[in-house]
Design a protein around this motif. Structure first.
Motif, PDB file in Angstrom:
ATOM      1  N   HIS A  44       0.831  -1.205   0.000  1.00 36.00           N
ATOM      2  CA  HIS A  44       0.000   0.000   0.000  1.00 36.00           C
ATOM      3  C   HIS A  44       0.867   1.258   0.000  1.00 36.00           C
ATOM      4  N   LEU A  45       2.033   1.180   0.625  1.00 33.42           N
ATOM      5  CA  LEU A  45       2.926   2.332   0.704  1.00 33.42           C
ATOM      6  C   LEU A  45       3.774   2.533  -0.551  1.00 33.42           C
ATOM      7  N   LEU A  46       3.988   1.485  -1.317  1.00 35.52           N
ATOM      8  CA  LEU A  46       4.870   1.553  -2.476  1.00 35.52           C
ATOM      9  C   LEU A  46       4.538   2.685  -3.448  1.00 35.52           C
ATOM     10  N   PRO A  47       3.287   2.891  -3.855  1.00 29.07           N
ATOM     11  CA  PRO A  47       3.025   3.990  -4.795  1.00 29.07           C
ATOM     12  C   PRO A  47       3.360   5.361  -4.218  1.00 29.07           C
ATOM     13  N   PHE A  48       3.176   5.537  -2.936  1.00 24.49           N
ATOM     14  CA  PHE A  48       3.449   6.835  -2.338  1.00 24.49           C
ATOM     15  C   PHE A  48       4.940   7.039  -2.101  1.00 24.49           C
ATOM     16  N   ILE A  49       5.664   5.952  -1.858  1.00 26.36           N
ATOM     17  CA  ILE A  49       7.114   6.048  -1.772  1.00 26.36           C
ATOM     18  C   ILE A  49       7.681   6.362  -3.162  1.00 26.36           C
ATOM     19  N   ALA A  50       7.108   5.758  -4.187  1.00 30.00           N
ATOM     20  CA  ALA A  50       7.547   6.025  -5.555  1.00 30.00           C
ATOM     21  C   ALA A  50       7.143   7.420  -6.010  1.00 30.00           C
ATOM     22  N   ALA A  51       6.110   7.987  -5.415  1.00 30.25           N
ATOM     23  CA  ALA A  51       5.635   9.309  -5.817  1.00 30.25           C
ATOM     24  C   ALA A  51       6.602  10.414  -5.421  1.00 30.25           C
ATOM     25  N   VAL A  52       7.389  10.207  -4.373  1.00 32.70           N
ATOM     26  CA  VAL A  52       8.299  11.256  -3.915  1.00 32.70           C
ATOM     27  C   VAL A  52       9.354  11.593  -4.976  1.00 32.70           C
ATOM     28  N   PRO A  53      10.121  10.614  -5.467  1.00 36.22           N
ATOM     29  CA  PRO A  53      11.074  10.993  -6.518  1.00 36.22           C
ATOM     30  C   PRO A  53      10.379  11.410  -7.813  1.00 36.22           C
ATOM     31  N   LEU A  54       9.242  10.789  -8.110  1.00 30.76           N
ATOM     32  CA  LEU A  54       8.526  11.184  -9.325  1.00 30.76           C
ATOM     33  C   LEU A  54       8.034  12.625  -9.219  1.00 30.76           C
ATOM     34  N   LEU A  55       7.588  13.027  -8.048  1.00 31.08           N
ATOM     35  CA  LEU A  55       7.156  14.410  -7.845  1.00 31.08           C
ATOM     36  C   LEU A  55       8.336  15.358  -7.998  1.00 31.08           C
ATOM     37  N   PHE A  56       9.475  14.971  -7.437  1.00 28.74           N
ATOM     38  CA  PHE A  56      10.674  15.799  -7.576  1.00 28.74           C
ATOM     39  C   PHE A  56      11.061  15.957  -9.043  1.00 28.74           C
ATOM     40  N   PHE A  57      11.076  14.847  -9.786  1.00 31.56           N
ATOM     41  CA  PHE A  57      11.437  14.921 -11.200  1.00 31.56           C
ATOM     42  C   PHE A  57      10.393  15.682 -12.003  1.00 31.56           C
ATOM     43  N   THR A  58       9.132  15.567 -11.621  1.00 36.14           N
ATOM     44  CA  THR A  58       8.078  16.293 -12.316  1.00 36.14           C
ATOM     45  C   THR A  58       8.232  17.792 -12.114  1.00 36.14           C
ATOM     46  N   LEU A  59       8.550  18.195 -10.901  1.00 33.44           N
ATOM     47  CA  LEU A  59       8.743  19.620 -10.636  1.00 33.44           C
ATOM     48  C   LEU A  59       9.998  20.155 -11.314  1.00 33.44           C
ATOM     49  N   ALA A  60      11.009  19.305 -11.478  1.00 33.97           N
ATOM     50  CA  ALA A  60      12.252  19.730 -12.116  1.00 33.97           C
ATOM     51  C   ALA A  60      12.158  19.685 -13.644  1.00 33.97           C
ATOM     52  N   ALA A  61      11.178  18.985 -14.171  1.00 35.06           N
ATOM     53  CA  ALA A  61      11.047  18.849 -15.625  1.00 35.06           C
ATOM     54  C   ALA A  61      10.528  20.147 -16.226  1.00 35.06           C
ATOM     55  N   HIS A  62      11.030  20.434 -17.403  1.00 35.46           N
ATOM     56  CA  HIS A  62      10.615  21.660 -18.081  1.00 35.46           C
ATOM     57  C   HIS A  62       9.818  21.375 -19.350  1.00 35.46           C
ATOM     58  N   HIS A  63       9.545  20.108 -19.597  1.00 34.30           N
ATOM     59  CA  HIS A  63       8.814  19.741 -20.796  1.00 34.30           C
ATOM     60  C   HIS A  63       7.513  19.050 -20.405  1.00 34.30           C
ATOM     61  N   ALA A  64       6.467  19.345 -21.136  1.00 36.12           N
ATOM     62  CA  ALA A  64       5.163  18.745 -20.850  1.00 36.12           C
ATOM     63  C   ALA A  64       5.204  17.230 -21.052  1.00 36.12           C
ATOM     64  N   GLY A  65       6.006  16.774 -22.004  1.00 40.77           N
ATOM     65  CA  GLY A  65       6.128  15.341 -22.247  1.00 40.77           C
ATOM     66  C   GLY A  65       6.745  14.615 -21.069  1.00 40.77           C
ATOM     67  N   SER A  66       7.727  15.235 -20.440  1.00 32.61           N
ATOM     68  CA  SER A  66       8.353  14.625 -19.263  1.00 32.61           C
ATOM     69  C   SER A  66       7.372  14.534 -18.111  1.00 32.61           C
ATOM     70  N   ILE A  67       6.639  15.603 -17.909  1.00 30.81           N
ATOM     71  CA  ILE A  67       5.652  15.624 -16.825  1.00 30.81           C
ATOM     72  C   ILE A  67       4.593  14.557 -17.060  1.00 30.81           C
ATOM     73  N   LEU A  68       4.109  14.468 -18.282  1.00 36.03           N
ATOM     74  CA  LEU A  68       3.114  13.447 -18.617  1.00 36.03           C
ATOM     75  C   LEU A  68       3.689  12.044 -18.437  1.00 36.03           C
ATOM     76  N   GLY A  69       4.944  11.856 -18.804  1.00 38.25           N
ATOM     77  CA  GLY A  69       5.585  10.554 -18.628  1.00 38.25           C
ATOM     78  C   GLY A  69       5.689  10.153 -17.168  1.00 38.25           C
ATOM     79  N   TYR A  70       6.035  11.091 -16.296  1.00 33.36           N
ATOM     80  CA  TYR A  70       6.144  10.785 -14.869  1.00 33.36           C
ATOM     81  C   TYR A  70       4.768  10.494 -14.259  1.00 33.36           C
ATOM     82  N   ILE A  71       3.770  11.216 -14.716  1.00 32.10           N
ATOM     83  CA  ILE A  71       2.408  10.962 -14.225  1.00 32.10           C
ATOM     84  C   ILE A  71       1.940   9.577 -14.678  1.00 32.10           C
ATOM     85  N   LEU A  72       2.210   9.234 -15.919  1.00 31.84           N
ATOM     86  CA  LEU A  72       1.840   7.904 -16.416  1.00 31.84           C
ATOM     87  C   LEU A  72       2.600   6.805 -15.681  1.00 31.84           C
TER      88      LEU A  72
END
Length: 97
Positions: A44-72
């Protein structure tokens, strides 16, 4: 009763994802049930643990494609753990049937 509590820990992803496995893990002294409750809690915790680095990379990304990729990627991880919990809950129920 062991299978019911163990599978309920996995199926709690529908109604109490973190609370029920923690309660079962702490309250029940049976090693079998505690092991499944701990695995359910970690799954149950795995998706939220994985969300932390994904959120960091999403905030650091400057391209809409990267953001969409991290969300997917997060959606795939979450859906995978959701299916895993359902499958494990059914397997535990059918173990001694």
């Amino acid at each position: 009763m062991r299978q019911l509590l163990s599978s309920l820990s996995y199926f709690s992803i529908f109604f109490a994802p973190f609370i029920l496995p923690v309660i079962v893990w702490i309250a029940v002294r049976d090693e079998y049930v505690a092991r499944h409750a701990k695995r359910a809690l970690l799954s149950h915790l795995l998706p939220f643990i994985a969300a932390v680095p994904l959120l960091f990379f999403t905030l650091a990304a400057h391209h809409a494609g990267s953001i969409l990729g991290y969300i997917l990627l997060f959606c795939v991880i979450y859906f995978g753990t959701f299916v895993y919990n359902i499958v494990k809950g059914i397997q535990v129920l059918r173990e001694y049937a």
